[in-house]
Structures are given as structure tokens and as C-alpha cells.
Design a protein around this motif. Structure first.
Motif, PDB file in Angstrom:
ATOM      1  N   PHE A 359       6.397  50.869  -7.724  1.00 16.22           N
ATOM      2  CA  PHE A 359       6.685  52.118  -7.029  1.00 16.22           C
ATOM      3  C   PHE A 359       7.879  52.024  -6.083  1.00 16.22           C
ATOM      4  O   PHE A 359       8.279  53.019  -5.492  1.00 16.22           O
ATOM      5  N   SER A 360       8.428  50.835  -5.898  1.00 16.81           N
ATOM      6  CA  SER A 360       9.473  50.671  -4.887  1.00 16.81           C
ATOM      7  C   SER A 360      10.723  51.475  -5.216  1.00 16.81           C
ATOM      8  O   SER A 360      11.476  51.858  -4.322  1.00 16.81           O
ATOM      9  N   ASN A 361      10.947  51.760  -6.521  1.00 17.93           N
ATOM     10  CA  ASN A 361      12.149  52.506  -6.890  1.00 17.93           C
ATOM     11  C   ASN A 361      12.119  53.939  -6.376  1.00 17.93           C
ATOM     12  O   ASN A 361      13.137  54.617  -6.356  1.00 17.93           O
ATOM     13  N   LYS A 362      10.950  54.425  -5.934  1.00 14.68           N
ATOM     14  CA  LYS A 362      10.873  55.769  -5.377  1.00 14.68           C
ATOM     15  C   LYS A 362      11.541  55.864  -4.007  1.00 14.68           C
ATOM     16  O   LYS A 362      11.754  56.969  -3.498  1.00 14.68           O
ATOM     17  N   PHE A 363      11.849  54.741  -3.412  1.00 20.26           N
ATOM     18  CA  PHE A 363      12.397  54.740  -2.053  1.00 20.26           C
ATOM     19  C   PHE A 363      13.787  54.117  -1.972  1.00 20.26           C
ATOM     20  O   PHE A 363      14.336  53.981  -0.880  1.00 20.26           O
ATOM     21  N   THR A 364      14.338  53.749  -3.117  1.00 22.75           N
ATOM     22  CA  THR A 364      15.670  53.130  -3.096  1.00 22.75           C
ATOM     23  C   THR A 364      16.756  54.129  -2.701  1.00 22.75           C
ATOM     24  O   THR A 364      17.819  53.724  -2.257  1.00 22.75           O
ATOM     25  N   TRP A 365      16.486  55.430  -2.844  1.00 23.19           N
ATOM     26  CA  TRP A 365      17.477  56.421  -2.400  1.00 23.19           C
ATOM     27  C   TRP A 365      17.815  56.214  -0.930  1.00 23.19           C
ATOM     28  O   TRP A 365      18.980  56.345  -0.526  1.00 23.19           O
ATOM     29  N   ASN A 366      16.803  55.881  -0.126  1.00 24.81           N
ATOM     30  CA  ASN A 366      17.018  55.717   1.314  1.00 24.81           C
ATOM     31  C   ASN A 366      17.739  54.407   1.604  1.00 24.81           C
ATOM     32  O   ASN A 366      18.647  54.351   2.442  1.00 24.81           O
ATOM     33  N   THR A 367      17.325  53.357   0.917  1.00 32.70           N
ATOM     34  CA  THR A 367      17.972  52.062   1.091  1.00 32.70           C
ATOM     35  C   THR A 367      19.456  52.151   0.737  1.00 32.70           C
ATOM     36  O   THR A 367      20.316  51.638   1.464  1.00 32.70           O
ATOM     37  N   GLU A 368      19.757  52.813  -0.363  1.00 28.30           N
ATOM     38  CA  GLU A 368      21.147  52.943  -0.790  1.00 28.30           C
ATOM     39  C   GLU A 368      21.942  53.817   0.174  1.00 28.30           C
ATOM     40  O   GLU A 368      23.073  53.498   0.547  1.00 28.30           O
ATOM     41  N   LEU A 369      21.357  54.948   0.578  1.00 28.17           N
ATOM     42  CA  LEU A 369      22.045  55.853   1.499  1.00 28.17           C
ATOM     43  C   LEU A 369      22.371  55.165   2.806  1.00 28.17           C
ATOM     44  O   LEU A 369      23.511  55.231   3.303  1.00 28.17           O
ATOM     45  N   MET A 370      21.376  54.498   3.401  1.00 27.08           N
ATOM     46  CA  MET A 370      21.597  53.844   4.679  1.00 27.08           C
ATOM     47  C   MET A 370      22.611  52.705   4.563  1.00 27.08           C
ATOM     48  O   MET A 370      23.538  52.593   5.371  1.00 27.08           O
ATOM     49  N   SER A 371      22.453  51.859   3.565  1.00 28.18           N
ATOM     50  CA  SER A 371      23.359  50.722   3.410  1.00 28.18           C
ATOM     51  C   SER A 371      24.785  51.192   3.188  1.00 28.18           C
ATOM     52  O   SER A 371      25.736  50.628   3.743  1.00 28.18           O
TER      53      SER A 371
END
Length: 652
Positions: A359-371
Motif C-alpha cells: 500500500f505504500s505506493n498510495k502515498f508516494t505522491w507526497n514523498t515525491e512532491l516534498m522531495s
């Protein structure tokens, strides 16, 4: 892993067998038969059957058994029809009044990252959690109204991940007194993008001061503030930071509004962007007036407002995060900012899945945006931004002055993060602690001092086991390597002390090891005044020599004819408590232990602490006449959840 056959049959047929709940989860081999049985029923029939089973748990003599049964029913359903978990549990929750409607949708709703509509990923969690073991009991205690007793925290350790502590690392280095650097700390901005001047600031539906806020009681007559409050201007700041008062607005034309939202905010609202920019302008103005610059800034999270879930979307979350980060960049210029994410800086609220699950791929949008943004702004280099992408936005950066800052995503230990209840007895379910330990071991090997930043304090709103593991790590690397720990989240100006052994029987000056600074918020939400702070830091050891907090009395802006807030120096930490302390010594854990002792013994000192914790808000409690201050000593001297709970239990 599936429920026993009788329970599954009851789910499919509607025959009540709640009393047949087994003490353990049995294995059913005939999964294809189960799926086939589901296939002969319509979706509405299955949902109705599930709701009947859930209703049978209401009013039973054992609330814990009822909660565990509901989780077990959900797990049986999710294995065959995960798409029906949300409609079944949400409708049951709302119709039964188990929670209010918004909480029902947030807790049990659909997979919201994909649908961008209120709700959490409850079905994901059910598919992997152990509903009758530690996972389920922990969930029922924290997420289902305390229906189970708090389960005993597992006896776990991470000590195998570090080498023995050498004698040279048993003590903290002494400041060389060769000068100080200055570090800015801001926290909990919570921008309210739809803040509406004239909106209801005395609402009865969660966050106020927006187009949908209202008071359920009809106002008979005119607002009691008519003729008294006069600060209703559509003000803003230009790109060059200059202030424009804007046009005056008459909010009293709306006869339905009890308390109209003024220009700069209200105590039941999150801040409009103009208040955030006012605070940041004050930061820069103060530094210029005193002829210094900040070496760097730590931002301990929470950019999104406190509105109920139906008014917060994925798009709104992204817009809020981008707005706050761009305001920080535009106001602070070339000063590096080292941010962390707060529990509101996620979508759905507070959710984050461990990497080892699907399920972690559901939250990669935030990781990518912030980074990407942190890298674009020059706050992180390429390698550090990549590290943030790999550690839930956690990263380690060596500052230009030689100090290492390790930033963590505390949603990994947030008790409202449903994903944290999967395999909850694992001491490092997210792998974040190994990342932290590896960085600390590397720094210790070269005698490098470290600051740790996160949003949620380890003794507040955390789950017990990760709270215990974090304390174990801090104890191992204190006081030599860890020079500072910094949190936000509570909106209060507070601190937490770590004692060796992390128990309530060890709270002595001989056992004190380290402490965490908990920063005040910019948002006034929660009836507090907005504030920011900075630290004077020894340039060789990076120990904090003093801390200065600045605040504005928000209530004074209600009658200021739209003038900008007046920010003022609130206090110096070294000066306000009657502690005999050498001027050359840092404000370390021993200093704060002496303060906490006074808070515990003296109502007068407790009042001083509360005054600064709330920044002299009109709603600051009276410690002499109310019980609202009684738990202060426990919160100040507890570094773990279990310590705090035990301390508070001893007071009752």
C-alpha cells in the motif's frame, strides 16, 4: 488467514453467531467456496448482512469482545470483497451513531488517494492486521473509543543495531564559548486557504471562519461584537512583503453570524495566509533590526488546516503544502529550511503505509512532491532529496556549520495512522528507526553532534511501542551525540525530559539524560496566541544556550482597524524561571529537570509555565482554580506514552 467457518457462514447468510467468536483465528482452506458464496449474493445483500452482524455487537456486555468481533467480521469480508468494507462499515457506523458521520467516513471510508473523497484505507489495514491479537487490542483501545484496555507494550529492543557505548560518549561536550549561531524554529502553520472575513468564528462544526462554518443556534438580533470589533479588511502582502490594508468589509450585514471572523484570524480558526506572512515578516524584520541572520531554520510540520474530512481533498492538501512551503521560501530567501511532515500533511489525514506492504505506493505522491520542492528550493541536495524519497520524507543533512540534522516522519508512530496497527508488535515496522540508528552510529564514530526533528512528540499522540523504541535510541546516543530534539504538534510551548531507564521511578537529577523542545504554533487554533522562536546555539557543541519566543496577542487585532499584528518578545528561557544556572552552561536536560520540579511543587510556577505554554491567551487556565494544569508535571517529565499514562494514573 481467515475466520472460522461458522462466522463466515453467518456473514453470508445473516444468521447471528457473534457468540461463536473464537479466541483464536482459525484457518479455512476452502477459500474458493467462500468466494463463490459471496458471488451468489448482490452487493446490497452482502452489505446488509455485514451491517446486521455489526449491529449485533452493539450493547454486548464486553465492549472489547464487541470491537474485536467487528474487526474479525471486517477481516473476513476484506479477504473476499474488499470493495464492500467501506460501504458496509461506514453505513453501519453512521446509522448506529458509533461515531459522528464525518468520523465514520474518515475512519472506515474508501481508498481516498484514488478517489479524492473523505475516508481512510481501513480495508487495507484489515487485510493484514491480526484482529484478535496485539494489533486488534491496540486498535480497539486507541481507535475505537477505548473499548479494550490498553494492552501491555511488548518487551522489545533495538540494541542489536548499535555498538556498545564507549566511555568517551557517556558525557556531553562542554561549550567552548567561542560564539553562537542562531536557528529559527517555526511549527504548525495550518494555513486555512478558504479563510473568509466575516465567516462564523463561533461555529459548532469543527473549524470556523470559512464559507461552510455555522453555529447551529440561530442568532436573535445582531452580533454582540457590532460596534466594538472593527478589523474587517481584505488585507494582503505584496511580493516585496509590503502590506496592503485592502478594502473594508461589513460582516454585520449577515444576521446569521454570531462572531464574524476578523482580518487576522480567531481562536477557533486556522490562520489566513496573511497571518502566516506577518509572522515570517516579523522573523526577518527582527533579524535585520538586530543585525544578524539565521544560519538555518527547522520547520516541524503541519501545513494543512483542521477542517473536517469532507472539506479536505487530495487537491486541497497539495495546494496547502505548496502554499506554505513557497511562503517559507519567499520570506526566508537563501536561509536553508529543514522541514518535516506533520499528521495533517498527508492524505488521507495521518495515513502512511510501511514500505514492505503493497500500500505504500498510495502515498508516494507526497514523498515525491516534498522531495522535489525541498530540492528545488535548495534546502536539500540531490542525494538528500533521494534519501527523503526512500524514508517517508525522512532525511539526514549536514549543515554548513557541521551539525547533522536528522528529520523523521512521525506519522510512523502516530496513533491515528491506521497502517501503524499492522504488525504493531514489530519494534521497527517502518524501518525508520534503523535509518535513524545508522545515522547516529555514523555521527558518533566521528564525534559529530546531531539534532533530531519530528512533528509528533514521543510522549504525546504516539503509539506506545515506537515511543519506547525512540526513547531507547535517544538514551543510547545521549548526551554525547544527540545535542537537541525538536517537535511540534501540540501547539503549546512545552518540553519533555528523558531519564535513564525511562520509568517514573527514575525522575531524579542523577538520571536525567536529554530533553525535547516542543515549539509553539503559528496557528491560534485551540485558543492560543501565534508564536515563533529562535535558539542561540553554541557554535562548537551545538548545545542550546538560550531560546527566545515571540508572539502576538491575536485578540488585540480584532479592534485594530485592520492594522498589522504587533509581534513582541515574549520571554527568554534562561530568564523566566528561578533556576540558578551558570551563564556558560547550556539549557540542557538538567536545567529543565529543575524547572519541572518547580512546576510540580508550586502552583505559582505552574501558572508561569501555563502562561508561556499558551502565550497569555485570553483562555489561559488558572492553575489555582482549575484542574487543567494538574497534569503538567507528568507531560514535562514523561518521554514515552507508558510513562505518561502511569504518571497520570497515579494522580487520579
Amino acid at each position: 488467514m481467515h475466520l472460522s467457518t461458522p462466522i463466515l457462514l453467518s456473514l453470508l447468510t445473516g444468521v447471528t453467531v457473534v457468540s461463536a467468536l473464537p479466541s483464536t483465528i482459525d484457518t479455512v482452506d476452502n477459500e474458493e467456496g467462500i468466494l463463490e458464496t459471496y458471488g451468489v449474493q448482490s452487493d446490497d445483500q452482502i452489505v446488509s448482512s455485514i451491517i446486521r452482524q455489526l449491529n449485533e455487537t452493539i450493547g454486548t456486555s464486553n465492549n472489547c469482545t464487541a470491537c474485536l468481533t467487528r474487526l474479525s467480521i471486517g477481516k473476513a469480508l476484506v479477504d473476499a470483497r474488499p470493495d464492500l468494507v467501506a460501504p458496509a462499515f461506514s453505513k453501519w457506523c453512521i446509522d448506529s451513531g458509533h461515531f459522528d458521520a464525518d468520523s465514520c467516513n474518515q475512519e472506515y471510508g474508501i481508498s481516498t488517494v484514488e478517489n479524492s473523497k473523505g475516508g481512510a484505507n481501513f480495508a487495507d489495514v484489515l487485510s493484514l492486521m491480526d484482529p484478535l491479537g496485539y494489533d486488534g487490542k491496540l486498535y480497539c483501545y486507541y481507535r475505537d473509543g477505548g473499548n479494550c484496555d490498553k494492552p501491555a507494550t511488548p518487551n522489545a529492543t533495538l540494541s542489536h543495531l548499535w555498538p556498545p557505548k564507549s566511555p568517551e560518549h557517556m558525557v556531553a561536550p562542554e561549550p567552548a564559548n567561542n560564539g553562537t549561531i542562531r536557528v529559527l524554529h517555526v511549527s504548525d502553520l495550518h494555513i486555512e486557504l478558504d479563510y473568509t472575513i466575516g465567516g462564523e468564528a463561533n461555529c459548532t462544526n469543527s473549524l470556523c471562519c470559512n464559507p461552510h462554518s455555522h453555529n447551529k443556534h440561530k442568532l436573535n438580533g445582531t452580533s454582540p461584537y457590532m460596534g466594538y470589533w472593527n478589523s474587517f479588511y481584505d488585507s494582503y502582502y505584496n511580493d516585496d512583503f509590503s502590506f496592503v490594508k485592502g478594502n473594508e468589509i461589513n460582516p454585520f450585514n449577515n444576521s446569521d453570524v454570531w462572531t464574524p471572523a476578523a482580518t487576522w484570524g480567531n481562536y477557533k480558526c486556522d490562520p489566513p495566509e496573511r497571518l502566516i506572512n506577518s509572522s515570517l515578516n516579523n522573523v526577518i524584520d527582527y533579524a535585520k533590526q538586530n543585525n544578524f541572520t539565521f544560519d538555518f531554520t527547522i520547520f516541524t510540520g503541519d501545513m494543512v488546516d483542521h477542517d473536517v474530512s469532507k472539506f479536505i481533498s487530495l487537491e486541497e492538501t497539495i495546494k496547502s503544502e505548496e502554499s506554505v512551503l513557497r511562503d517559507l521560501k519567499s520570506r526566508l530567501g537563501s536561509t536553508p529550511v529543514y522541514p518535516v511532515l506533520g499528521n495533517h500533511d498527508s492524505y488521507p489525514y495521518g495515513q502512511l503505509a510501511p514500505e514492505q506492504f503493497s500500500f505504500s505506493n498510495k502515498f508516494t505522491w507526497n514523498t515525491e512532491l516534498m522531495s522535489d520542492m525541498w530540492q528545488e528550493f535548495g534546502w536539500l541536495k540531490d542525494a538528500q532529496a533521494q534519501q527523503a524519497r526512500s524514508h517517508y520524507t525522512g532525511y539526514a543533512v549536514e549543515t554548513k556549520v557541521g551539525l547533522k540534522v536528522i528529520s523523521l516522519n512521525s506519522n510512523t508512530w502516530f496513533r491515528n495512522n491506521n497502517y501503524a496497527y499492522i504488525n504493531a508488535s514489530n519494534p521497527d515496522n517502518f524501518g525508520m528507526f534503523k535509518f535513524l540508528i545508522d545515522e547516529l552510529v555514523a555521527s558518533e564514530a566521528k564525534n559529530q553532534r546531531v539534532w533530531i526533528t519530528a512533528h509528533i512528540p514521543s510522549g504525546s499522540s504516539a503509539l506506545p511501542l515506537p515511543s519506547k523504541m525512540f526513547a531507547e535510541i535517544v538514551e543510547r546516543f545521549s548526551p554525547s551525540t544527540i545535542a537537541g530534539i525538536f517537535f511540534g504538534h501540540t501547539h503549546m510551548d512545552q518540553f519533555e525530559i528523558l531519564y535513564a531507564g525511562s520509568g517514573n521511578d527514575t525522575k531524579s537529577i542523577e538520571n536525567v539524560l536529554n530533553h525535547a523542545w516542543i515549539a509553539p504554533s503559528i496557528t491560534p487554533w485551540g485558543s492560543i496566541n501565534p508564536a515563533w522562536r529562535f535558539y542561540e546555539v553554541d557554535s562548537s557543541t551545538f548545545s542550546i544556550m538560550n531560546m527566545h519566543t515571540f508572539y502576538t496577542k491575536l485578540n488585540e487585532t480584532f479592534i485594530s482597524n485592520g492594522a498589522e499584528p504587533q509581534w513582541q518578545h515574549e520571554y527568554s528561557a534562561r530568564d523566566v524561571y528561578n533556576v540558578s544556572w551558570p551563564v556558560t552552561s547550556p539549557l540542557n536536560a538538567t536545567f529543565w529537570h529543575l524547572v519541572a520540579e518547580q512546576v510540580g511543587k508550586s502552583v505559582d510556577v505552574r501558572q508561569v509555565y501555563e502562561n508561556y505554554a499558551t502565550r497569555f491567551s485570553p483562555r489561559t487556565p488558572s492553575c489555582a482554580t482549575s484542574k487543567k494544569c494538574d497534569g503538567d508535571f507528568c507531560s514535562l517529565t514523561s518521554f514515552t506514552v507508558d510513562e505518561y499514562d502511569e504518571c497520570m494514573a497515579a494522580l487520579s
